[in-house]
Scaffold this active site. Structure first.
Site, short mmCIF file in Angstrom:
data_model
loop_
_atom_site.label_atom_id
_atom_site.label_comp_id
_atom_site.label_asym_id
_atom_site.label_seq_id
_atom_site.Cartn_x
_atom_site.Cartn_y
_atom_site.Cartn_z
N THR A 1 -11.72 -13.02 -5.64
CA THR A 1 -11.55 -14.54 -6.06
C THR A 1 -11.11 -14.48 -7.57
OG1 THR A 1 -13.76 -14.51 -7.33
CG2 THR A 1 -13.50 -15.36 -4.80
N ASP B 1 -1.09 3.70 -10.53
CA ASP B 1 -1.97 2.53 -11.35
C ASP B 1 -1.88 2.93 -12.64
OD1 ASP B 1 -2.33 1.30 -8.72
OD2 ASP B 1 -4.06 2.61 -8.54
N MET C 1 0.82 -1.29 -0.08
CA MET C 1 0.13 -0.16 0.03
C MET C 1 0.77 1.16 0.09
SD MET C 1 -2.84 -1.45 -0.28
CE MET C 1 -4.12 0.08 -0.09
N HIS D 1 -4.42 -4.54 -9.34
CA HIS D 1 -5.30 -3.46 -8.93
C HIS D 1 -6.75 -3.92 -9.00
CE1 HIS D 1 -6.47 0.64 -8.31
NE2 HIS D 1 -7.38 0.53 -9.07
N ASN E 1 1.95 -5.14 -10.56
CA ASN E 1 1.01 -5.09 -9.48
C ASN E 1 -0.33 -5.42 -9.93
OD1 ASN E 1 -0.22 -3.62 -7.11
ND2 ASN E 1 -1.04 -2.04 -8.44
N ASP F 1 5.96 5.14 -12.61
CA ASP F 1 5.84 6.15 -11.48
C ASP F 1 4.60 6.80 -11.09
OD1 ASP F 1 5.93 7.75 -13.71
OD2 ASP F 1 7.56 8.86 -13.05
C1 GRF Z 1 -6.10 -6.55 -3.31
O1 GRF Z 1 -7.22 -6.24 -3.69
C2 GRF Z 1 -5.27 -6.05 -4.64
O2 GRF Z 1 -5.85 -5.93 -5.60
C3 GRF Z 1 -4.73 -4.52 -3.79
O3 GRF Z 1 -4.83 -4.75 -2.58
C4 GRF Z 1 -5.54 -5.93 -2.05
C5 GRF Z 1 -4.64 -6.95 -1.41
O4 GRF Z 1 -5.22 -7.80 -0.84
N1 GRF Z 1 -3.71 -4.00 -4.75
P1 GRF Z 1 -4.46 -9.12 -0.11
O5 GRF Z 1 -3.42 -8.57 0.99
O6 GRF Z 1 -3.53 -9.73 -1.50
O7 GRF Z 1 -5.36 -10.04 0.37
#
Ligand code: GRF
Length: 221
Positions: free
Chosen positions: A178, A151, A88, A107, A105, A148
């Site tokens: 899921t 997203d 994060m 998202h 990444n 940089d």
């Molecule tokens: C996921 O929804 C991912 O897309 C976002 O952060 C969340 C992480 O969930 N970047 P987890 O820690 O993998 O359960």
């Protein structure tokens, strides 16, 4: 071919990390680095004896020192690929250029729609305020190369899911998760086999990987 060396960066729950660990084979998760000492996801790594490290911003005087150290710790695992799995914070210099074309990444939205935080709540609000047909709203998840921006990097693959009119951010998040859990290991496996390659901000996807994506219901731009 030896498994592709992958380092995962996490901040929290780690459900995507867990799926990545479970699907390893063509790739191997060789290290997990968290920016939170109490990230529950660290337990998934420890349970499978994957080395972990914690690097916290508060331990450093400046963001540059922090990111330099973070990069050094990640580099100590000699990864070929760095996966952000619920990490994060924004990836910035001097971290970014230490791993050129190597950071991806996941998202929780169909980028470029809904970058940033709270995607599920924003999708639901738009659905409630929308005058068009509910099914015109597209949601799901995206795996992308990291640049940089927030997203904004080139899109590798996406999975679309339904949004229900009675969804809450929690129910929608659980459904998107899921899809994430299938999409992320698939992308990393395809990268490991060379069927998807990341090249100077250009994503190259083999015809075979395109076919496999279609079978899974994944979108490739
Ligand atoms: C996921 O929804 C991912 O897309 C976002 O952060 C969340 C992480 O969930 N970047 P987890 O820690 O993998 O359960």
């Amino acid at each position: 071919m030896p498994p592709l060396r992958v380092v995962a960066l996490i901040s929290g729950r780690g459900s995507n990390l867990k799926r990545l660990i479970d699907a390893a084979g063509p790739y191997s998760i060789v290290g997990v680095v968290s920016n939170k000492s109490d990230a529950p996801g660290l337990a998934f790594a420890e349970a499978t004896e994957i080395p972990t490290a914690v690097v916290q911003r508060a331990q450093f005087q400046t963001p540059t020192e922090y990111r330099n150290h973070l990069a050094t710790v990640v580099a100590s695992f000699t990864p070929a690929l760095v996966v952000l799995a619920g990490f994060m914070e924004l990836i910035k210099e001097p971290f970014l250029s230490r791993f050129p074309n190597q950071i991806i990444n996941i998202h929780p939205s169909i980028l470029p729609a809904y970058p940033g935080l709270d995607t599920h709540a924003r999708v639901i609000a738009d659905l409630q305020n929308s005058t068009s047909a509910p099914d015109s709203l597209v949601h799901g998840c995206t795996v992308h190369l990291v640049d940089d921006g927030m997203d904004t990097g080139p899109i590798i693959a996406q999975a679309i899911c339904e949004v229900h009119t009675d969804d809450t951010p929690e129910t929608l998040s659980a459904r998107v998760n899921t899809y994430e859990h299938r999409l992320y290991p698939w992308v990393v496996t395809e990268i490991a086999s060379g069927a998807i390659s990341l090249n100077n901000a250009k994503i190259i996807v083999s015809p075979e990987a395109h076919t496999r994506a279609k079978l899974h219901g994944f979108l490739i731009p």
